[in-house]
Design a protein around this motif. Structure first.
Motif, mmCIF file in Angstrom:
data_model
loop_
_atom_site.group_PDB
_atom_site.id
_atom_site.type_symbol
_atom_site.label_atom_id
_atom_site.label_comp_id
_atom_site.label_asym_id
_atom_site.label_seq_id
_atom_site.Cartn_x
_atom_site.Cartn_y
_atom_site.Cartn_z
ATOM 1 N N ARG A 19 0.835 -1.202 0.000
ATOM 2 C CA ARG A 19 0.000 0.000 0.000
ATOM 3 C C ARG A 19 0.867 1.247 0.000
ATOM 4 N N VAL A 20 0.454 2.252 -0.782
ATOM 5 C CA VAL A 20 1.231 3.485 -0.906
ATOM 6 C C VAL A 20 0.955 4.380 0.301
ATOM 7 N N THR A 21 2.009 4.801 0.965
ATOM 8 C CA THR A 21 1.873 5.710 2.097
ATOM 9 C C THR A 21 2.292 7.120 1.688
ATOM 10 N N VAL A 22 2.045 8.063 2.589
ATOM 11 C CA VAL A 22 2.444 9.449 2.330
ATOM 12 C C VAL A 22 3.951 9.532 2.086
ATOM 13 N N GLU A 23 4.704 8.688 2.756
ATOM 14 C CA GLU A 23 6.168 8.698 2.601
ATOM 15 C C GLU A 23 6.590 8.443 1.165
ATOM 16 N N ASP A 24 5.771 7.704 0.398
ATOM 17 C CA ASP A 24 6.106 7.351 -0.980
ATOM 18 C C ASP A 24 5.748 8.450 -1.978
ATOM 19 N N THR A 25 5.131 9.521 -1.522
ATOM 20 C CA THR A 25 4.645 10.567 -2.423
ATOM 21 C C THR A 25 5.568 11.778 -2.428
ATOM 22 N N ASP A 26 5.254 12.717 -3.309
ATOM 23 C CA ASP A 26 6.013 13.969 -3.363
ATOM 24 C C ASP A 26 5.889 14.735 -2.046
ATOM 25 N N ILE A 27 4.695 14.701 -1.460
ATOM 26 C CA ILE A 27 4.501 15.358 -0.161
ATOM 27 C C ILE A 27 5.389 14.692 0.886
ATOM 28 N N GLY A 28 5.503 13.365 0.818
ATOM 29 C CA GLY A 28 6.359 12.641 1.759
ATOM 30 C C GLY A 28 7.810 13.062 1.653
ATOM 31 N N LYS A 29 8.274 13.292 0.424
ATOM 32 C CA LYS A 29 9.654 13.759 0.228
ATOM 33 C C LYS A 29 9.852 15.127 0.876
ATOM 34 N N GLU A 30 8.831 15.976 0.749
ATOM 35 C CA GLU A 30 8.912 17.302 1.368
ATOM 36 C C GLU A 30 8.912 17.186 2.893
ATOM 37 N N LEU A 31 8.082 16.296 3.429
ATOM 38 C CA LEU A 31 8.050 16.106 4.879
ATOM 39 C C LEU A 31 9.391 15.562 5.386
ATOM 40 N N THR A 32 10.003 14.675 4.613
ATOM 41 C CA THR A 32 11.329 14.149 4.981
ATOM 42 C C THR A 32 12.353 15.273 5.026
ATOM 43 N N ARG A 33 12.301 16.149 4.032
ATOM 44 C CA ARG A 33 13.227 17.291 4.002
ATOM 45 C C ARG A 33 13.023 18.188 5.218
ATOM 46 N N GLN A 34 11.749 18.443 5.562
ATOM 47 C CA GLN A 34 11.469 19.280 6.725
ATOM 48 C C GLN A 34 11.985 18.628 8.008
ATOM 49 N N ALA A 35 11.792 17.323 8.121
ATOM 50 C CA ALA A 35 12.271 16.616 9.313
ATOM 51 C C ALA A 35 13.793 16.667 9.409
ATOM 52 N N GLU A 36 14.472 16.537 8.274
ATOM 53 C CA GLU A 36 15.939 16.611 8.279
ATOM 54 C C GLU A 36 16.417 17.999 8.708
ATOM 55 N N GLU A 37 15.725 19.035 8.258
ATOM 56 C CA GLU A 37 16.090 20.403 8.658
ATOM 57 C C GLU A 37 15.879 20.592 10.164
ATOM 58 N N LEU A 38 14.797 20.033 10.670
ATOM 59 C CA LEU A 38 14.535 20.143 12.101
ATOM 60 C C LEU A 38 15.581 19.381 12.920
ATOM 61 N N MET A 39 16.043 18.248 12.405
ATOM 62 C CA MET A 39 17.102 17.513 13.095
ATOM 63 C C MET A 39 18.402 18.326 13.134
ATOM 64 N N GLU A 40 18.658 19.069 12.061
ATOM 65 C CA GLU A 40 19.822 19.965 12.060
ATOM 66 C C GLU A 40 19.647 21.062 13.116
ATOM 67 N N LEU A 41 18.421 21.562 13.241
ATOM 68 C CA LEU A 41 18.135 22.582 14.243
ATOM 69 C C LEU A 41 18.351 22.016 15.649
ATOM 70 N N ILE A 42 17.863 20.802 15.890
ATOM 71 C CA ILE A 42 18.051 20.162 17.198
ATOM 72 C C ILE A 42 19.539 19.997 17.496
ATOM 73 N N SER A 43 20.299 19.593 16.477
ATOM 74 C CA SER A 43 21.748 19.446 16.646
ATOM 75 C C SER A 43 22.402 20.780 16.997
ATOM 76 N N ALA A 44 21.933 21.852 16.370
ATOM 77 C CA ALA A 44 22.486 23.184 16.662
ATOM 78 C C ALA A 44 22.192 23.598 18.102
ATOM 79 N N TYR A 45 21.000 23.232 18.594
ATOM 80 C CA TYR A 45 20.681 23.524 19.998
ATOM 81 C C TYR A 45 21.597 22.720 20.936
ATOM 82 N N ARG A 46 21.781 21.435 20.606
ATOM 83 C CA ARG A 46 22.560 20.557 21.493
ATOM 84 C C ARG A 46 24.040 20.916 21.512
#
Length: 642
Positions: A606-633
């Motif tokens: 079954r196709v999930t949101v992760e497999d879609t273009d929106i999912g790719k955008e959400l992955t990018r946003q999550a990666e940016e937030l992880m960079e932000l968390i790293s900057a805080y730490r």
């Protein structure tokens, strides 16, 4: 990410806790099933049929009703529930009940609608569903959809519904939940060209699209014709007026866009007063409600604007020799003394030889009256606020093509040679082909409307809009020539033939489809090309599925003008998380039957949101937030707390 970007992101997520919560939320959304995408094409102003498809989700809502109530509720009641969801205001007005009967009816209907709404919302997060809710009932709907139906909550649940009824809000609440069900069943809406022409009210379709949440449009040649008219291209102004008169769509011009055709009516009456204009009698598929015109006058108006269009097109052809369309300046090919049309050394008799506005010595020159008429029409198009609001929507939500979730959408074709190569078009001292040609056209189309420059580059863009309407290398037209003149004036069938670009034959081969997909950076097992433009004659055995399942042509004839040729009333391609489905529709009526739906492909897994273009955008946003968390730490940025 650069430090400046991290600093900007930190304003929205000021500490690790806030950023972490959003990462968790994004990752959770990616695990949900993808939303359902709907693909429509060639709506051609058929607003009643299209609105029914939209409100019924092309039969999907009826399927949900059958799943829920097929064994517990009578067919008559299931039919009514479906019609209620599609047309709540109309169906509520038909309920002639006593006050007590009405309260009981509302209670039962609300219970059933809540069940349909729950089933329609299962793919979405609670927050996304709430965003779609009508604001006045958002809290109540949220409670009803998510309240657990255990013994402790049952009384609470019943009291909410009873309070709605006691407050006299039953009808308005039913309308709100019906609208929510409609919105939940379609996550993304793709319109693959030709909203305009032939059918009565494309403006109503566009107004409905403006209400919808997620829409994209791939322009068709009929759309480009109207967009070019809004840019001030006089040949296209004449063309869209001609098409409106030809199909008796006076309401669109006069009521929809507030453009008066009185000057055309006056001019036509004066010039063609004794001419019966028998070859210009309009096709009447729909009656005008606001701007009725007699067929006799309409035929004269039709002939008058058609001759003007041929003159203006001939002027454009002479101005732009690079279009290579000199043979289409048809008025130059007439021997006016003999009353014949000359082509390839042969003479063909004209059906109509009355040309009171044509000077045989200068056939492309407008008379004083024609020039004055076109000046009036040009100003009317320029100053129509509603026309420009809708054309701006076509621009803001549209493009020549779209790549979405591994599918390539465009209206007509990618011009190709017989050898299977991408055909080149020379412009601005450069050769364009394939994706690069489509991207270049996108720029020209936007320049034609939005550019503030007054020079030749702007005018060339405006002129090119006409070429996109009917030029042989236009991806939107995709034929050797447009035989409008021949259709009106000649009997010979061979002269009326429009030869398709080799794309249409070549694209039946899977390897050609793969080549086109690769040109646009796509490919794989579930990658497809989705087109419109060419009506699929199902009754003659044609199939909308080509290229071994790589290509779908979904122009099935929602336009009444095509239904006798296709045998159906349009297609909807439906892509959900589990299957790709093709719905075949019957001609619209108030009691429209459920379409025939067949599964084309099964998605495994079954196709999930992760497999879609929106999912790719959400992955990018999550990666940016992880960079932000790293900057805080690491202390690069300081956390902030309220």
């Amino acid at each position: 990410m650069e430090m400046r970007s991290l600093e900007l992101l930190s304003k929205e997520y000021p500490n690790i806790q806030a950023a972490s919560a959003e990462v968790i939320n994004l990752n959770a959304i990616k695990c949900l099933p993808k939303g359902t995408e709907y693909f429509f094409s060639d709506l051609h102003g058929e607003y009643e049929g299209f609105l029914h498809l939209l409100r019924s989700a092309s039969g999907v809502i009826r399927t949900k009703i059958e799943d829920l109530f097929g064994r517990s509720v009578s067919k008559e009641e299931r039919d009514f529930l479906a019609e209620l969801i599609y047309y709540p205001e109309k169906m509520i007005k038909r309920q002639l009940l006593s006050e007590k009967e009405r309260e009981e009816w509302q209670r039962i209907i609300i219970y059933r609608l809540i069940q349909v709404c729950k089933k329609s919302s299962t793919k979405y997060t609670r927050s996304k569903v709430r965003k779609k809710m009508p604001s006045e009932y958002a809290y109540i709907l949220d409670e009803l959809l998510h309240a657990d139906r255990d013994i402790d909550k049952e009384y609470y649940y019943q009291e909410i519904i009873q309070s709605i009824i006691d407050m006299g809000s039953g009808d308005s609440f039913i309308i709100a939940i019906c609208t929510l069900i409609q919105d939940l069943c379609i996550d993304q809406l793709h319109i693959i060209g030709d909203i305009y022409d032939r059918g009565p009210r494309p403006d109503i379709i566009i107004n409905e699209l403006r209400r919808f949440h997620t829409v994209d449009i791939q322009w068709g040649n009929h759309d480009i014709s109207w967009m070019g008219a809004a840019c001030g291209n006089c040949a296209l102004i004449a063309n869209v007026v001609r098409m409106a008169v030809h199909y008796n769509n006076f309401d669109l011009i006069e009521d929809g866009y507030g453009i008066s055709l009185r000057a055309l009516a006056t001019f036509a009456s004066e010039v063609y007063g004794d001419d019966d204009c028998q070859y210009f009698i309009p096709n009447v598929w729909d009656e005008n409600k606001f701007a009725p015109v007699t067929l006799e006058l309409a035929a004269k108006m039709h002939k008058a604007i058609t001759i003007i269009q041929f003159k203006l097109e001939g002027q454009l052809i002479k101005k732009h020799m690079e279009y290579a369309m000199t043979d289409r300046a048809c008025l130059l090919n007439i021997d006016y003394k003999k009353g014949v049309y000359c082509q390839n050394g042969r003479e063909y008799p004209l059906k109509d030889t009355n040309f009171p506005t044509i000077n045989p010595e200068k056939p492309l020159e407008l008379t004083k009256g024609e020039a004055e008429l076109m000046e009036i029409l040009e100003k009317a198009f320029e100053h129509s606020g509603e026309l420009h609001r809708q054309i701006q929507y076509m621009y803001s939500h549209g493009a020549m093509y779209k790549c979405v979730n591994n599918n390539l959408l465009f209206h007509g074709c990618i011009p190709m040679t017989k050898e299977g190569e991408f055909e080149t078009f020379r412009a601005e001292e450069k050769e364009y082909a394939g994706k690069e040609y489509m991207d270049w056209i996108n720029g020209v189309v936007n320049r034609a409307y939005y550019s503030k420059e007054k020079g030749s580059k702007k005018q060339q863009a405006v002129d090119f809009m006409w070429y996109l309407w009917c030029g042989s290398k236009s991806p939107l037209f995709g034929k050797s020539k447009m035989t409008t003149f021949e259709q009106y004036y000649l009997e010979e069938a061979e002269l009326k033939k429009e030869q398709f670009n080799p794309y249409y034959k070549l694209s039946e081969q899977e390897e050609i489809c793969d080549k086109i997909l690769q040109e646009f950076g796509l490919g794989g097992a579930h990658s497809h090309i989705i087109n419109g433009h060419v009506p699929v004659k199902l009754k003659d055995g044609e199939s909308p599925i080509k290229g071994n399942g790589k290509l779908f042509i979904i122009d099935g004839g929602i336009s009444k003008a095509y239904q006798s040729k296709t045998g159906i009333a349009g297609y909807t391609l439906i892509y959900n998380s589990r299957t790709l489905n093709l719905a075949e529709h019957k001609p619209f009526s108030e009691h429209n039957q459920t379409p025939t739906v067949r599964i084309i492909e099964v998605m495994n897994p079954r196709v999930t949101v992760e497999d879609t273009d929106i999912g790719k955008e959400l992955t990018r946003q999550a990666e940016e937030l992880m960079e932000l968390i790293s900057a805080y730490r690491t202390g690069k940025l300081s956390e902030k707390f309220k």
